[in-house]
Design a protein around this motif. Sequence first.
Motif, PDB file in Angstrom:
ATOM      1  N   GLN A 265       1.036  -1.390  -0.288  1.00 33.39           N
ATOM      2  CA  GLN A 265       0.477  -0.264   0.177  1.00 33.39           C
ATOM      3  C   GLN A 265       0.656   1.365   0.287  1.00 33.39           C
ATOM      4  O   GLN A 265       1.439   1.203   0.794  1.00 33.39           O
ATOM      5  CB  GLN A 265      -0.510   0.366   1.151  1.00 33.39           C
ATOM      6  CG  GLN A 265      -1.537  -0.936   1.551  1.00 33.39           C
ATOM      7  CD  GLN A 265      -2.673  -1.440   0.422  1.00 33.39           C
ATOM      8  OE1 GLN A 265      -3.265  -0.670   0.357  1.00 33.39           O
ATOM      9  NE2 GLN A 265      -3.188  -2.342  -0.279  1.00 33.39           N
ATOM     10  N   VAL A 266       1.079   2.277  -1.161  1.00 26.36           N
ATOM     11  CA  VAL A 266       1.727   3.606  -1.079  1.00 26.36           C
ATOM     12  C   VAL A 266       0.745   4.786  -0.515  1.00 26.36           C
ATOM     13  O   VAL A 266      -0.468   4.983  -1.086  1.00 26.36           O
ATOM     14  CB  VAL A 266       1.637   3.331  -2.329  1.00 26.36           C
ATOM     15  CG1 VAL A 266       2.633   5.123  -2.601  1.00 26.36           C
ATOM     16  CG2 VAL A 266       2.915   2.725  -3.555  1.00 26.36           C
ATOM     17  N   ILE A 267       1.509   5.356   0.419  1.00 22.80           N
ATOM     18  CA  ILE A 267       0.677   6.322   1.101  1.00 22.80           C
ATOM     19  C   ILE A 267       1.209   7.915   0.304  1.00 22.80           C
ATOM     20  O   ILE A 267       2.174   7.636   1.487  1.00 22.80           O
ATOM     21  CB  ILE A 267       0.071   6.399   2.064  1.00 22.80           C
ATOM     22  CG1 ILE A 267      -0.531   5.271   2.428  1.00 22.80           C
ATOM     23  CG2 ILE A 267      -0.901   7.749   2.821  1.00 22.80           C
ATOM     24  CD1 ILE A 267      -0.408   4.262   4.007  1.00 22.80           C
ATOM     25  N   PHE A 268       0.412   8.495  -0.255  1.00 28.28           N
ATOM     26  CA  PHE A 268       1.225   9.561   0.046  1.00 28.28           C
ATOM     27  C   PHE A 268       0.872  10.994   0.957  1.00 28.28           C
ATOM     28  O   PHE A 268      -0.303  11.137   1.321  1.00 28.28           O
ATOM     29  CB  PHE A 268       1.165  10.720  -1.161  1.00 28.28           C
ATOM     30  CG  PHE A 268       1.567   9.799  -3.040  1.00 28.28           C
ATOM     31  CD1 PHE A 268       2.413  10.368  -3.183  1.00 28.28           C
ATOM     32  CD2 PHE A 268       0.821   8.450  -3.113  1.00 28.28           C
ATOM     33  CE1 PHE A 268       3.263   9.777  -5.054  1.00 28.28           C
ATOM     34  CE2 PHE A 268       2.012   8.049  -4.511  1.00 28.28           C
ATOM     35  CZ  PHE A 268       3.243   8.469  -4.775  1.00 28.28           C
ATOM     36  N   GLY A 269       1.958  11.275   1.152  1.00 28.65           N
ATOM     37  CA  GLY A 269       2.102  12.237   3.145  1.00 28.65           C
ATOM     38  C   GLY A 269       2.087  12.353   3.842  1.00 28.65           C
ATOM     39  O   GLY A 269       1.265  10.119   4.886  1.00 28.65           O
TER      40      GLY A 269
ATOM     41  N   ARG B 209       4.267   1.939   2.094  1.00 26.34           N
ATOM     42  CA  ARG B 209       5.731   2.626   1.909  1.00 26.34           C
ATOM     43  C   ARG B 209       5.122   3.924   1.745  1.00 26.34           C
ATOM     44  O   ARG B 209       3.681   4.611   1.066  1.00 26.34           O
ATOM     45  CB  ARG B 209       5.693   2.056   0.092  1.00 26.34           C
ATOM     46  CG  ARG B 209       7.076   3.381  -0.248  1.00 26.34           C
ATOM     47  CD  ARG B 209       7.043   2.595  -1.462  1.00 26.34           C
ATOM     48  NE  ARG B 209       7.908   1.954  -1.707  1.00 26.34           N
ATOM     49  CZ  ARG B 209       7.676   0.790  -3.142  1.00 26.34           C
ATOM     50  NH1 ARG B 209       6.794   1.648  -3.922  1.00 26.34           N
ATOM     51  NH2 ARG B 209       8.271  -0.251  -3.046  1.00 26.34           N
ATOM     52  N   MET B 210       5.201   4.323   2.322  1.00 29.20           N
ATOM     53  CA  MET B 210       5.263   6.052   2.810  1.00 29.20           C
ATOM     54  C   MET B 210       5.568   6.989   2.178  1.00 29.20           C
ATOM     55  O   MET B 210       7.313   6.543   2.128  1.00 29.20           O
ATOM     56  CB  MET B 210       5.282   6.966   4.611  1.00 29.20           C
ATOM     57  CG  MET B 210       4.880   5.726   5.257  1.00 29.20           C
ATOM     58  SD  MET B 210       2.603   6.542   5.434  1.00 29.20           S
ATOM     59  CE  MET B 210       2.808   7.994   5.921  1.00 29.20           C
ATOM     60  N   VAL B 211       5.077   7.772   1.062  1.00 27.80           N
ATOM     61  CA  VAL B 211       5.723   9.113   0.188  1.00 27.80           C
ATOM     62  C   VAL B 211       5.910  10.128   0.656  1.00 27.80           C
ATOM     63  O   VAL B 211       5.001  10.683   0.773  1.00 27.80           O
ATOM     64  CB  VAL B 211       5.317   9.004  -0.910  1.00 27.80           C
ATOM     65  CG1 VAL B 211       5.832   9.414  -1.818  1.00 27.80           C
ATOM     66  CG2 VAL B 211       5.435   7.422  -1.903  1.00 27.80           C
TER      67      VAL B 211
END
Length: 67
Positions: A6-10, A30-32
């Motif tokens: 799971q990719v999370i932006f912010g 994955r935190m972006v």
Amino acid sequence: MAGELQVIFGAGPLGLAVMRVQHRAGNQVRMVTRSGRAAVPDGVEVLAADAADHTAARRACQGAGRA
């Protein structure tokens, strides 16, 4: 972690809350963030990228599942 990526932006309050739910559910997370820094538990990846940069955003999402 064996779950889907799971990719999370912010890494603001909402992003961190979503990260905690996904991490507890056994998903890879994955935190972006623009800085590449965030206060996350062990096992959560943090990546530097700007969501406004389409190429960087695509790269950050590599390996993630589709909703």
